[in-house]
Design a protein around this motif. Structure first.
Motif, PDB file in Angstrom:
ATOM      1  N   ARG A 270       0.858  -1.187   0.000  1.00  0.00           N
ATOM      2  CA  ARG A 270       0.000   0.000   0.000  1.00  0.00           C
ATOM      3  C   ARG A 270       0.890   1.230   0.000  1.00  0.00           C
ATOM      4  O   ARG A 270       2.003   1.196   0.531  1.00  0.00           O
ATOM      5  N   LEU A 271       0.360   2.292  -0.555  1.00  0.00           N
ATOM      6  CA  LEU A 271       1.061   3.584  -0.453  1.00  0.00           C
ATOM      7  C   LEU A 271       0.238   4.410   0.527  1.00  0.00           C
ATOM      8  O   LEU A 271       0.297   4.182   1.704  1.00  0.00           O
ATOM      9  N   GLY A 272      -0.619   5.317   0.023  1.00  0.00           N
ATOM     10  CA  GLY A 272      -1.427   6.078   0.989  1.00  0.00           C
ATOM     11  C   GLY A 272      -2.893   5.669   1.006  1.00  0.00           C
ATOM     12  O   GLY A 272      -3.714   6.352   1.619  1.00  0.00           O
ATOM     13  N   GLU A 273      -3.250   4.532   0.370  1.00  0.00           N
ATOM     14  CA  GLU A 273      -4.680   4.227   0.163  1.00  0.00           C
ATOM     15  C   GLU A 273      -5.424   3.864   1.431  1.00  0.00           C
ATOM     16  O   GLU A 273      -6.635   4.005   1.506  1.00  0.00           O
ATOM     17  N   ILE A 274      -4.690   3.319   2.403  1.00  0.00           N
ATOM     18  CA  ILE A 274      -5.347   2.930   3.659  1.00  0.00           C
ATOM     19  C   ILE A 274      -4.565   3.580   4.791  1.00  0.00           C
ATOM     20  O   ILE A 274      -3.362   3.325   4.955  1.00  0.00           O
ATOM     21  N   ALA A 275      -5.252   4.420   5.562  1.00  0.00           N
ATOM     22  CA  ALA A 275      -4.574   5.103   6.665  1.00  0.00           C
ATOM     23  C   ALA A 275      -4.115   4.072   7.699  1.00  0.00           C
ATOM     24  O   ALA A 275      -4.836   3.106   7.968  1.00  0.00           O
ATOM     25  N   PRO A 276      -2.932   4.269   8.294  1.00  0.00           N
ATOM     26  CA  PRO A 276      -2.402   3.279   9.245  1.00  0.00           C
ATOM     27  C   PRO A 276      -3.338   2.998  10.419  1.00  0.00           C
ATOM     28  O   PRO A 276      -3.347   1.891  10.955  1.00  0.00           O
ATOM     29  N   GLU A 277      -4.162   3.984  10.817  1.00  0.00           N
ATOM     30  CA  GLU A 277      -5.049   3.736  11.988  1.00  0.00           C
ATOM     31  C   GLU A 277      -6.109   2.678  11.679  1.00  0.00           C
ATOM     32  O   GLU A 277      -6.655   2.058  12.584  1.00  0.00           O
ATOM     33  N   VAL A 278      -6.356   2.416  10.388  1.00  0.00           N
ATOM     34  CA  VAL A 278      -7.328   1.376  10.004  1.00  0.00           C
ATOM     35  C   VAL A 278      -6.791  -0.015  10.383  1.00  0.00           C
ATOM     36  O   VAL A 278      -7.553  -0.939  10.647  1.00  0.00           O
ATOM     37  N   ASP A 279      -5.463  -0.136  10.462  1.00  0.00           N
ATOM     38  CA  ASP A 279      -4.853  -1.438  10.784  1.00  0.00           C
ATOM     39  C   ASP A 279      -5.359  -1.996  12.116  1.00  0.00           C
ATOM     40  O   ASP A 279      -5.391  -3.208  12.307  1.00  0.00           O
ATOM     41  N   ARG A 280      -5.724  -1.100  13.027  1.00  0.00           N
ATOM     42  CA  ARG A 280      -6.135  -1.553  14.364  1.00  0.00           C
ATOM     43  C   ARG A 280      -7.601  -1.955  14.432  1.00  0.00           C
ATOM     44  O   ARG A 280      -8.077  -2.409  15.462  1.00  0.00           O
ATOM     45  N   THR A 281      -8.342  -1.780  13.341  1.00  0.00           N
ATOM     46  CA  THR A 281      -9.762  -2.142  13.353  1.00  0.00           C
ATOM     47  C   THR A 281      -9.922  -3.620  12.982  1.00  0.00           C
ATOM     48  O   THR A 281      -9.063  -4.187  12.301  1.00  0.00           O
ATOM     49  N   PRO A 282     -11.035  -4.233  13.402  1.00  0.00           N
ATOM     50  CA  PRO A 282     -11.254  -5.642  13.015  1.00  0.00           C
ATOM     51  C   PRO A 282     -11.519  -5.806  11.523  1.00  0.00           C
ATOM     52  O   PRO A 282     -11.526  -6.929  11.020  1.00  0.00           O
TER      53      PRO A 282
END
Ligand code: ASP
Length: 309
Positions: A270-282
């Motif tokens: 990924r480049l900027g398509e998914i914000a890193p804070e989304v990683d912590r969501t289920p």
């Protein structure tokens, strides 16, 4: 269902629903844990990984899969160290590699390269990505991830987001999903929509793709959000890339209305398509998706080498 022994894996379009379901079931039975795995069913076999484009996951997971099954790997990873740098043709390279290995995984910037290679090789050729064409083994691990996370593929709504024009993983997955009862949506900048030839193949399979202008209007209905990177390396013109770069980004705000079980997938990087804070969501399943590549490729290798029928 087609037999798998000695089969080339060139395009997902060559696989029936029964083929796909068989691979997913075999993948599910694979023991990836090194403490539990005692299986050395591919001992004595050699896989060649021949990559003319960068790769992290495809190459390493194929090599890991082969080694987990007791097999061996030979590879070349850049043009510099091989005779390709001296101008050797793909067909000559393949003729040589097949003498040193029992199957070949090929990644190449040209569409159709794997099919061409298969014509010159008596050993199975696996397409590890051919330009903006296909990436069938990625599709198998994508399907495995949907099935494993959501229990069924049928009945799901899948939205493709991003570079649908050049993204080979989208081309393969969209065609594979035509074997299932799914609703397909596309969300992309106008210049990056699905190519006409893929749309026609989807129609030939009796399916339809709907287009949404923004993800916000769709997000509450989606079960699988398949996000992709804009394929900078495929743009003929840097100015065209600059116009669309950074044009979409999934963040927490956008996911407020998402279904609880909705999964976000991405073939990575990924480049900027998914914000890193989304990683912590289920919802975030992209790292698990990449991990599933090992068991799916173990399954494929076991089938191609005939140690599993
Ligand atoms: N790794 C994937 C591919 O090889 C996706 C990407 O590069 O964006 O197609």
């Amino acid at each position: 269902m087609g037999g798998f022994l000695g089969r080339d894996i060139l395009s997902i379009a060559d696989f029936s629903r029964a083929d796909i379901e068989h691979i997913l079931k075999v993948a599910d039975d694979m023991v990836v844990d090194p403490h539990k795995a005692s299986e050395r069913s591919l001992a004595g076999r050699i896989l060649a990984t021949v990559f003319f484009e960068p790769s992290t996951r495809t190459r390493l997971s194929f090599e890991s899969a082969m080694k987990r099954l007791g097999g061996d790997v030979v590879s070349f990873g850049g043009l510099e160290g091989s005779s390709v740098a001296k101008g050797e043709t793909l067909s000559d390279t393949v003729r040589m590699v097949e003498a040193y290995a029992d199957a070949i995984v090929l990644r190449h910037p040209q569409e159709g390269a794997a099919r061409l290679a298969a014509e010159f090789s008596s050993k199975p050729v696996i397409n590890g990505g051919d330009g903006a064409g296909q990436h069938p083994t990625q599709t198998l691990l994508d399907l495995y991830t949907i099935w494993d996370e959501l229990d069924t593929i049928d009945g799901r709504t899948v939205a493709f987001v991003g570079d649908l024009k050049y993204g080979r993983t989208v081309h393969s997955l969209a065609l594979a999903l035509c074997n299932f009862d799914v609703d397909l949506y596309c969300v992309a900048p106008p210049t990056l929509q699905l190519p006409g030839y893929i749309l026609s193949q989807i129609k030939e399979r009796g399916r339809d793709v709907k287009t949404a202008n923004t993800l916000e209007e769709l997000v509450k209905d989606v079960d699988v959000l398949y996000v992709t990177r804009i394929q900078k390396e495929r743009f003929p013109d840097a100015a065209e890339y600059a116009k669309v770069a950074g044009s979409y980004r999934i963040d927490l705000d956008m996911l407020r209305e998402a279904k609880k079980h909705m999964i976000i997938m991405h073939p990575l990087p990924r480049l900027g398509e998914i914000a890193p804070e989304v990683d912590r969501t289920p919802h975030a399943k992209y790292f698990q998706q990449a991990q599933n590549g090992v068991r799916v490729r173990m399954a494929l290798l076991s089938l191609i080498f005939g140690v599993i029928p």
